[in-house]
Design a protein around this motif. Sequence first.
Motif, PDB file in Angstrom:
ATOM      1  N   TYR A 182       0.735  -1.288   0.028  1.00 45.38           N
ATOM      2  CA  TYR A 182      -0.037  -0.034   0.032  1.00 45.38           C
ATOM      3  C   TYR A 182       0.924   1.291  -0.063  1.00 45.38           C
ATOM      4  N   TRP A 183       1.826   1.293   0.771  1.00 41.18           N
ATOM      5  CA  TRP A 183       2.661   2.440   0.805  1.00 41.18           C
ATOM      6  C   TRP A 183       3.493   2.542  -0.494  1.00 41.18           C
ATOM      7  N   GLU A 184       4.052   1.461  -1.208  1.00 45.49           N
ATOM      8  CA  GLU A 184       4.759   1.671  -2.229  1.00 45.49           C
ATOM      9  C   GLU A 184       3.770   2.286  -3.532  1.00 45.49           C
ATOM     10  N   GLY A 185       2.364   1.705  -3.290  1.00 42.60           N
ATOM     11  CA  GLY A 185       1.254   2.025  -4.254  1.00 42.60           C
ATOM     12  C   GLY A 185       1.066   3.612  -4.327  1.00 42.60           C
ATOM     13  N   SER A 186       1.669   4.392  -3.407  1.00 46.78           N
ATOM     14  CA  SER A 186       1.152   5.689  -3.319  1.00 46.78           C
ATOM     15  C   SER A 186       2.476   6.559  -3.026  1.00 46.78           C
ATOM     16  N   HIS A 187       3.632   5.866  -2.746  1.00 43.19           N
ATOM     17  CA  HIS A 187       4.985   6.645  -2.395  1.00 43.19           C
ATOM     18  C   HIS A 187       6.048   6.191  -3.301  1.00 43.19           C
ATOM     19  N   GLY A 188       5.771   4.848  -4.058  1.00 46.89           N
ATOM     20  CA  GLY A 188       6.822   4.440  -4.801  1.00 46.89           C
ATOM     21  C   GLY A 188       8.021   3.960  -4.030  1.00 46.89           C
ATOM     22  N   ALA A 189       9.249   4.022  -4.467  1.00 48.79           N
ATOM     23  CA  ALA A 189      10.433   3.542  -3.673  1.00 48.79           C
ATOM     24  C   ALA A 189      10.796   4.131  -2.578  1.00 48.79           C
ATOM     25  N   PRO A 192       9.143   4.818   4.128  1.00 49.28           N
ATOM     26  CA  PRO A 192       9.028   5.807   5.081  1.00 49.28           C
ATOM     27  C   PRO A 192      10.012   5.868   6.062  1.00 49.28           C
ATOM     28  N   GLN A 193      10.181   7.297   6.551  1.00 49.05           N
ATOM     29  CA  GLN A 193      11.319   7.442   7.641  1.00 49.05           C
ATOM     30  C   GLN A 193      10.925   7.478   8.868  1.00 49.05           C
ATOM     31  N   SER A 194       9.858   7.644   9.322  1.00 49.88           N
ATOM     32  CA  SER A 194       9.354   7.868  10.652  1.00 49.88           C
ATOM     33  C   SER A 194       8.054   6.931  10.753  1.00 49.88           C
ATOM     34  N   SER A 252       2.789  17.367  15.839  1.00 50.23           N
ATOM     35  CA  SER A 252       1.641  17.230  14.739  1.00 50.23           C
ATOM     36  C   SER A 252       2.462  16.941  13.498  1.00 50.23           C
ATOM     37  N   ASN A 253       1.838  16.492  12.557  1.00 44.34           N
ATOM     38  CA  ASN A 253       2.724  16.041  11.185  1.00 44.34           C
ATOM     39  C   ASN A 253       4.133  15.499  11.229  1.00 44.34           C
ATOM     40  N   SER A 254       4.277  14.536  12.015  1.00 40.35           N
ATOM     41  CA  SER A 254       5.624  14.303  12.473  1.00 40.35           C
ATOM     42  C   SER A 254       5.833  12.901  11.861  1.00 40.35           C
ATOM     43  N   TYR A 255       4.984  12.001  11.397  1.00 42.00           N
ATOM     44  CA  TYR A 255       5.061  10.707  11.210  1.00 42.00           C
ATOM     45  C   TYR A 255       4.709  10.334   9.747  1.00 42.00           C
ATOM     46  N   ASP A 256       5.584   9.557   8.887  1.00 40.70           N
ATOM     47  CA  ASP A 256       5.057   8.909   7.827  1.00 40.70           C
ATOM     48  C   ASP A 256       4.014   7.821   7.920  1.00 40.70           C
ATOM     49  N   MET A 257       3.850   6.987   8.939  1.00 40.48           N
ATOM     50  CA  MET A 257       2.860   5.954   9.240  1.00 40.48           C
ATOM     51  C   MET A 257       2.740   6.016  10.544  1.00 40.48           C
ATOM     52  N   VAL A 258       1.396   5.534  10.802  1.00 40.51           N
ATOM     53  CA  VAL A 258       0.997   5.378  12.023  1.00 40.51           C
ATOM     54  C   VAL A 258       0.247   3.904  11.920  1.00 40.51           C
ATOM     55  N   THR A 259       0.444   3.129  12.760  1.00 48.35           N
ATOM     56  CA  THR A 259       0.043   1.826  12.995  1.00 48.35           C
ATOM     57  C   THR A 259      -0.931   1.430  14.134  1.00 48.35           C
ATOM     58  N   LEU A 260      -1.892   0.704  14.311  1.00 46.48           N
ATOM     59  CA  LEU A 260      -2.773   0.490  15.273  1.00 46.48           C
ATOM     60  C   LEU A 260      -2.810  -1.109  15.295  1.00 46.48           C
ATOM     61  N   ASN A 261      -2.044  -1.959  16.009  1.00 48.11           N
ATOM     62  CA  ASN A 261      -2.442  -3.363  16.040  1.00 48.11           C
ATOM     63  C   ASN A 261      -3.157  -3.896  17.158  1.00 48.11           C
ATOM     64  N   PHE A 262      -4.175  -4.447  17.074  1.00 50.33           N
ATOM     65  CA  PHE A 262      -5.215  -4.849  18.061  1.00 50.33           C
ATOM     66  C   PHE A 262      -5.520  -4.107  19.095  1.00 50.33           C
ATOM     67  N   LEU A 263      -5.457  -2.647  18.859  1.00 51.40           N
ATOM     68  CA  LEU A 263      -5.933  -1.873  19.801  1.00 51.40           C
ATOM     69  C   LEU A 263      -7.322  -1.398  19.985  1.00 51.40           C
ATOM     70  N   LEU A 264      -7.901  -1.166  18.684  1.00 56.27           N
ATOM     71  CA  LEU A 264      -9.138  -0.652  19.054  1.00 56.27           C
ATOM     72  C   LEU A 264     -10.274  -1.422  19.491  1.00 56.27           C
ATOM     73  N   HIS A 265     -10.150  -2.628  19.476  1.00 56.10           N
ATOM     74  CA  HIS A 265     -11.206  -3.741  20.147  1.00 56.10           C
ATOM     75  C   HIS A 265     -10.907  -3.560  21.725  1.00 56.10           C
ATOM     76  N   GLU A 266      -9.981  -3.004  22.093  1.00 58.52           N
ATOM     77  CA  GLU A 266      -9.956  -2.711  23.647  1.00 58.52           C
ATOM     78  C   GLU A 266     -10.436  -1.386  24.035  1.00 58.52           C
ATOM     79  N   LEU A 267     -10.862  -0.717  23.413  1.00 60.93           N
ATOM     80  CA  LEU A 267     -11.031   0.740  23.533  1.00 60.93           C
ATOM     81  C   LEU A 267     -12.587   1.006  23.411  1.00 60.93           C
ATOM     82  N   PRO A 268     -13.405   1.654  24.327  1.00 63.00           N
ATOM     83  CA  PRO A 268     -14.829   2.332  24.010  1.00 63.00           C
ATOM     84  C   PRO A 268     -14.892   3.127  22.772  1.00 63.00           C
TER      85      PRO A 268
END
Length: 359
Positions: A182-189, A192-194, A252-268
């Motif tokens: 997915y990343w390479e589809g929109s950013h090519g080669a 992400p740096q952060s 703000s505006n400091s990361y190229d990618m943010v990942t959420l792994n098995f977090l949301l099911h533990e939140l209201p």
Amino acid sequence: GPATPADRPAPSAAAPRGALPLVAAGVALARRPARRARATVCRLGPTASAELLEVRSAEQGTASDVKPWQFLSGIAKDAARAWFVQRAEDRGIAWRFSVEKMQAQQEELEAKYQELRNESVAYPSYYVQPFHGYDEGNLSWRAAHELEAATQSMCLGYYDGMTWQDAQEEFRGAARNSIRDYWEGSHGACAPQSLLDVGCSGGYSSQEMSKAFPSASVTGLDLSPYFLSVAQQNFPQLRFVHANAEDTGLPSNSYDMVTLNFLLHELPLEATRNVLSEALRLLKPGGVLAVLDVDPQRLAALPAFRRWAFQVTEPWCKEGEYFSLDLARELRGLGFEETTQSSNDPVNTLTLARKRMEN
């Protein structure tokens, strides 16, 4: 996310982070000293109230005014944990050895705890409650010591005929490849740096993202300083931050990618919306959000008793909360674009989206 949903065949962290086997097998296979109580649970299921209360009151001194449903939930929770640990051992995961190994490193873990803990962090009420069969939830050394084994156990029921090691690679490799594609589809080669891994638990998902993007600076963030201590001990090359995912305090505006792994099911649901808004704020324009989690509609469609058995260890998996989450709609409403959703494995859904350039 946490330690995690464990193995959720149709469905079942940790954390990771099982749960359908938790239903019949969890109650039926648990080894409890109170044989009469165990037999009553197996025979009567959720209708076993008066006799169970009488047994617990007589044998363990529980007050007789405890609500039957709460009492049964406690038994199911204990049964689920006993079954889960035994199943892991039976499938070749050295659960007890792994725990003892972490316990032997307690002095180092304590030192890392002191380094990582942010004393200004306030724990929201939804977090300071039992999770995954631990009365102290994620804020305990007991849960932290079991992170490695629980994570190895996550997908034992996902694939037939695989060792746990091969199942882990199949499950995690699918996520790595899809996120990278997915990343390479929109950013090519241009890699992400952060990258910020939110709800990183013991750092295992952060390490997976480091594998996917070796040149990226990867930071793991979690609300449990106990989990972060294990993460830093196991992955010293990565950076870890103690913060609330709803309000990280990061720029703000400091990361190229943010990942959420098995977090949301533990939140209201309200907290989930806050986390997604925070992820949008943290991403650079054009940055990518990746969310891997159990499919809420799959959970909601379970028969009532199976749903209840799952909810014993996942308090926010219910109607009005995680079961009501339409993640793609939430992301579109926030202004994300190019949202895609696909099955990562037999149980979990991978959602990917991009922050608009003008944001």
